[in-house]
Motif scaffolding. Structure first.
Motif, PDB file in Angstrom:
ATOM      1  N   GLY A  41       0.823  -1.208   0.000  1.00 58.93           N
ATOM      2  CA  GLY A  41       0.000   0.000   0.000  1.00 58.93           C
ATOM      3  C   GLY A  41       0.853   1.252   0.000  1.00 58.93           C
ATOM      4  N   ARG A  42       1.880   1.267   0.854  1.00 59.29           N
ATOM      5  CA  ARG A  42       2.802   2.419   0.887  1.00 59.29           C
ATOM      6  C   ARG A  42       3.519   2.573  -0.454  1.00 59.29           C
ATOM      7  NH1 ARG A  42       4.327   0.794   6.308  1.00 59.29           N
ATOM      8  NH2 ARG A  42       6.012  -0.364   5.347  1.00 59.29           N
ATOM      9  N   PHE A  43       4.010   1.455  -0.965  1.00 56.89           N
ATOM     10  CA  PHE A  43       4.739   1.472  -2.227  1.00 56.89           C
ATOM     11  C   PHE A  43       3.868   2.006  -3.364  1.00 56.89           C
ATOM     12  CE2 PHE A  43       5.663  -0.816  -6.200  1.00 56.89           C
ATOM     13  CZ  PHE A  43       6.955  -0.373  -6.443  1.00 56.89           C
ATOM     14  N   LEU A  44       2.653   1.484  -3.496  1.00 59.90           N
ATOM     15  CA  LEU A  44       1.755   1.890  -4.583  1.00 59.90           C
ATOM     16  C   LEU A  44       1.318   3.345  -4.439  1.00 59.90           C
ATOM     17  CD1 LEU A  44      -0.325  -1.391  -4.721  1.00 59.90           C
ATOM     18  CD2 LEU A  44       1.333  -0.608  -6.446  1.00 59.90           C
ATOM     19  N   ARG A  45       1.066   3.798  -3.224  1.00 57.25           N
ATOM     20  CA  ARG A  45       0.683   5.197  -3.017  1.00 57.25           C
ATOM     21  C   ARG A  45       1.853   6.134  -3.322  1.00 57.25           C
ATOM     22  NH1 ARG A  45      -2.309   2.355   0.946  1.00 57.25           N
ATOM     23  NH2 ARG A  45      -4.548   2.569   0.498  1.00 57.25           N
ATOM     24  N   ASP A  46       3.078   5.685  -3.040  1.00 55.27           N
ATOM     25  CA  ASP A  46       4.265   6.483  -3.390  1.00 55.27           C
ATOM     26  C   ASP A  46       4.402   6.655  -4.897  1.00 55.27           C
ATOM     27  OD1 ASP A  46       4.964   6.862  -0.751  1.00 55.27           O
ATOM     28  OD2 ASP A  46       6.621   5.413  -0.767  1.00 55.27           O
ATOM     29  N   LEU A  47       3.797   5.757  -5.669  1.00 60.54           N
ATOM     30  CA  LEU A  47       3.819   5.868  -7.131  1.00 60.54           C
ATOM     31  C   LEU A  47       2.729   6.806  -7.636  1.00 60.54           C
ATOM     32  CD1 LEU A  47       4.361   2.121  -8.114  1.00 60.54           C
ATOM     33  CD2 LEU A  47       6.053   3.975  -8.152  1.00 60.54           C
ATOM     34  N   HIS A  48       1.920   7.329  -6.721  1.00 54.80           N
ATOM     35  CA  HIS A  48       0.828   8.258  -7.036  1.00 54.80           C
ATOM     36  C   HIS A  48      -0.225   7.622  -7.946  1.00 54.80           C
ATOM     37  CE1 HIS A  48       3.153  11.286  -5.013  1.00 54.80           C
ATOM     38  NE2 HIS A  48       4.184  10.981  -5.783  1.00 54.80           N
ATOM     39  N   LEU A  49      -0.517   6.364  -7.673  1.00 52.45           N
ATOM     40  CA  LEU A  49      -1.591   5.693  -8.398  1.00 52.45           C
ATOM     41  C   LEU A  49      -2.908   6.046  -7.723  1.00 52.45           C
ATOM     42  CD1 LEU A  49       0.135   2.237  -8.805  1.00 52.45           C
ATOM     43  CD2 LEU A  49      -0.075   4.052 -10.517  1.00 52.45           C
ATOM     44  N   GLY A  50      -3.983   5.982  -8.442  1.00 52.55           N
ATOM     45  CA  GLY A  50      -5.290   6.287  -7.878  1.00 52.55           C
ATOM     46  C   GLY A  50      -5.681   5.298  -6.802  1.00 52.55           C
ATOM     47  N   GLU A  51      -6.514   5.738  -5.888  1.00 54.88           N
ATOM     48  CA  GLU A  51      -6.916   4.902  -4.755  1.00 54.88           C
ATOM     49  C   GLU A  51      -7.649   3.636  -5.217  1.00 54.88           C
ATOM     50  OE1 GLU A  51      -6.245   3.970  -1.144  1.00 54.88           O
ATOM     51  OE2 GLU A  51      -5.290   5.753  -1.942  1.00 54.88           O
ATOM     52  N   GLU A  52      -8.427   3.713  -6.282  1.00 56.57           N
ATOM     53  CA  GLU A  52      -9.100   2.507  -6.788  1.00 56.57           C
ATOM     54  C   GLU A  52      -8.078   1.505  -7.316  1.00 56.57           C
ATOM     55  OE1 GLU A  52     -12.303   1.087 -10.145  1.00 56.57           O
ATOM     56  OE2 GLU A  52     -12.483   3.118  -9.337  1.00 56.57           O
ATOM     57  N   THR A  53      -7.073   1.979  -8.025  1.00 59.84           N
ATOM     58  CA  THR A  53      -6.010   1.099  -8.525  1.00 59.84           C
ATOM     59  C   THR A  53      -5.282   0.447  -7.358  1.00 59.84           C
ATOM     60  OG1 THR A  53      -5.711   2.408 -10.531  1.00 59.84           O
ATOM     61  CG2 THR A  53      -3.857   1.034  -9.854  1.00 59.84           C
ATOM     62  N   VAL A  54      -4.977   1.228  -6.331  1.00 56.95           N
ATOM     63  CA  VAL A  54      -4.298   0.697  -5.150  1.00 56.95           C
ATOM     64  C   VAL A  54      -5.168  -0.376  -4.493  1.00 56.95           C
ATOM     65  CG1 VAL A  54      -3.452   1.246  -2.827  1.00 56.95           C
ATOM     66  CG2 VAL A  54      -2.920   2.769  -4.750  1.00 56.95           C
ATOM     67  N   HIS A  55      -6.447  -0.109  -4.346  1.00 56.22           N
ATOM     68  CA  HIS A  55      -7.357  -1.063  -3.705  1.00 56.22           C
ATOM     69  C   HIS A  55      -7.393  -2.390  -4.474  1.00 56.22           C
ATOM     70  CE1 HIS A  55     -10.798  -2.583  -1.499  1.00 56.22           C
ATOM     71  NE2 HIS A  55     -11.374  -2.830  -2.666  1.00 56.22           N
ATOM     72  N   VAL A  56      -7.519  -2.329  -5.785  1.00 57.08           N
ATOM     73  CA  VAL A  56      -7.584  -3.542  -6.605  1.00 57.08           C
ATOM     74  C   VAL A  56      -6.246  -4.290  -6.537  1.00 57.08           C
ATOM     75  CG1 VAL A  56      -7.817  -4.407  -8.969  1.00 57.08           C
ATOM     76  CG2 VAL A  56      -9.401  -2.681  -8.113  1.00 57.08           C
ATOM     77  N   ALA A  57      -5.143  -3.560  -6.610  1.00 56.12           N
ATOM     78  CA  ALA A  57      -3.832  -4.196  -6.527  1.00 56.12           C
ATOM     79  C   ALA A  57      -3.633  -4.875  -5.170  1.00 56.12           C
ATOM     80  CB  ALA A  57      -2.724  -3.169  -6.761  1.00 56.12           C
ATOM     81  N   LEU A  58      -4.084  -4.231  -4.094  1.00 57.77           N
ATOM     82  CA  LEU A  58      -3.950  -4.833  -2.761  1.00 57.77           C
ATOM     83  C   LEU A  58      -4.777  -6.105  -2.634  1.00 57.77           C
ATOM     84  CD1 LEU A  58      -3.842  -1.692  -0.452  1.00 57.77           C
ATOM     85  CD2 LEU A  58      -1.944  -3.182  -1.159  1.00 57.77           C
ATOM     86  N   LEU A  59      -5.933  -6.139  -3.274  1.00 59.75           N
ATOM     87  CA  LEU A  59      -6.741  -7.360  -3.284  1.00 59.75           C
ATOM     88  C   LEU A  59      -5.971  -8.491  -3.973  1.00 59.75           C
ATOM     89  CD1 LEU A  59      -9.399  -8.929  -2.875  1.00 59.75           C
ATOM     90  CD2 LEU A  59     -10.154  -7.980  -5.058  1.00 59.75           C
ATOM     91  N   ALA A  60      -5.394  -8.209  -5.136  1.00 61.97           N
ATOM     92  CA  ALA A  60      -4.625  -9.226  -5.861  1.00 61.97           C
ATOM     93  C   ALA A  60      -3.399  -9.663  -5.062  1.00 61.97           C
ATOM     94  CB  ALA A  60      -4.213  -8.689  -7.227  1.00 61.97           C
ATOM     95  N   ILE A  61      -2.694  -8.720  -4.467  1.00 64.14           N
ATOM     96  CA  ILE A  61      -1.509  -9.029  -3.657  1.00 64.14           C
ATOM     97  C   ILE A  61      -1.887  -9.930  -2.499  1.00 64.14           C
ATOM     98  CG2 ILE A  61       0.158  -7.998  -2.039  1.00 64.14           C
ATOM     99  CD1 ILE A  61       0.112  -5.543  -4.093  1.00 64.14           C
ATOM    100  N   SER A  62      -2.954  -9.569  -1.813  1.00 68.35           N
ATOM    101  CA  SER A  62      -3.405 -10.349  -0.671  1.00 68.35           C
ATOM    102  C   SER A  62      -3.736 -11.787  -1.072  1.00 68.35           C
ATOM    103  CB  SER A  62      -4.626  -9.677  -0.040  1.00 68.35           C
ATOM    104  OG  SER A  62      -5.022 -10.365   1.114  1.00 68.35           O
TER     105      SER A  62
END
Length: 142
Positions: A41-62
């Protein structure tokens, strides 16, 4: 030019992180799914990706990390790579191969909901698959 900055692995051991990709060695224990979400989450937010993109990526990562914890042997390594030109995030969970029996559940679960992780990966990713002992997913960033 890509800059390097130090970071810490989930187990506290130092590693190096490039600006647009990261690799973390995770402990092979149920709590590591949460560690992976927090670190990613920290890594993806540091890339300035949108919150929806971060949420979907975190679901896949999990889901990928949980699958490795429950069904594979250590070691467990999480790789994230952002390709801004192609508008994609690549997520990979590499493990030590199939376990002879299932491990501890990474999260409390209802048996009706168990076993849907790869279906979730298919639903949220542009592509996904397996390469050796690595399960991967590719997500579009917009």
């Amino acid at each position: 030019m890509r800059h390097r900055r130090p970071t810490r692995r989930a187990g506290g051991r130092p590693t190096r992180l490039l600006a647009d990709h990261g690799t973390w060695q995770l402990d092979h224990r149920p709590e590591s799914a949460g560690d992976a979400r927090r670190i990613s989450g920290r890594f993806l937010r540091d890339l300035h990706l949108g919150e929806e993109t971060v949420h979907v990526a975190l679901l896949a990562i999990s889901e990928l990390v949980t699958n490795a914890i429950e069904h594979a042997l250590p070691p467990l390594t999480l790789h994230l790579r952002h390709d801004p030109a192609a508008h994609r995030i690549w997520i990979e969970a590499t493990d030590g191969g199939p376990a002879p029996r299932a491990g501890l559940p990474a999260a409390p679960r209802d048996d009706d909901e168990h076993g849907r992780g790869l279906s979730l990966i298919a639903a949220v990713s542009e592509a996904h698959g397996t390469r050796g002992t690595t399960r991967w997913a590719c997500l579009t960033t917009g």
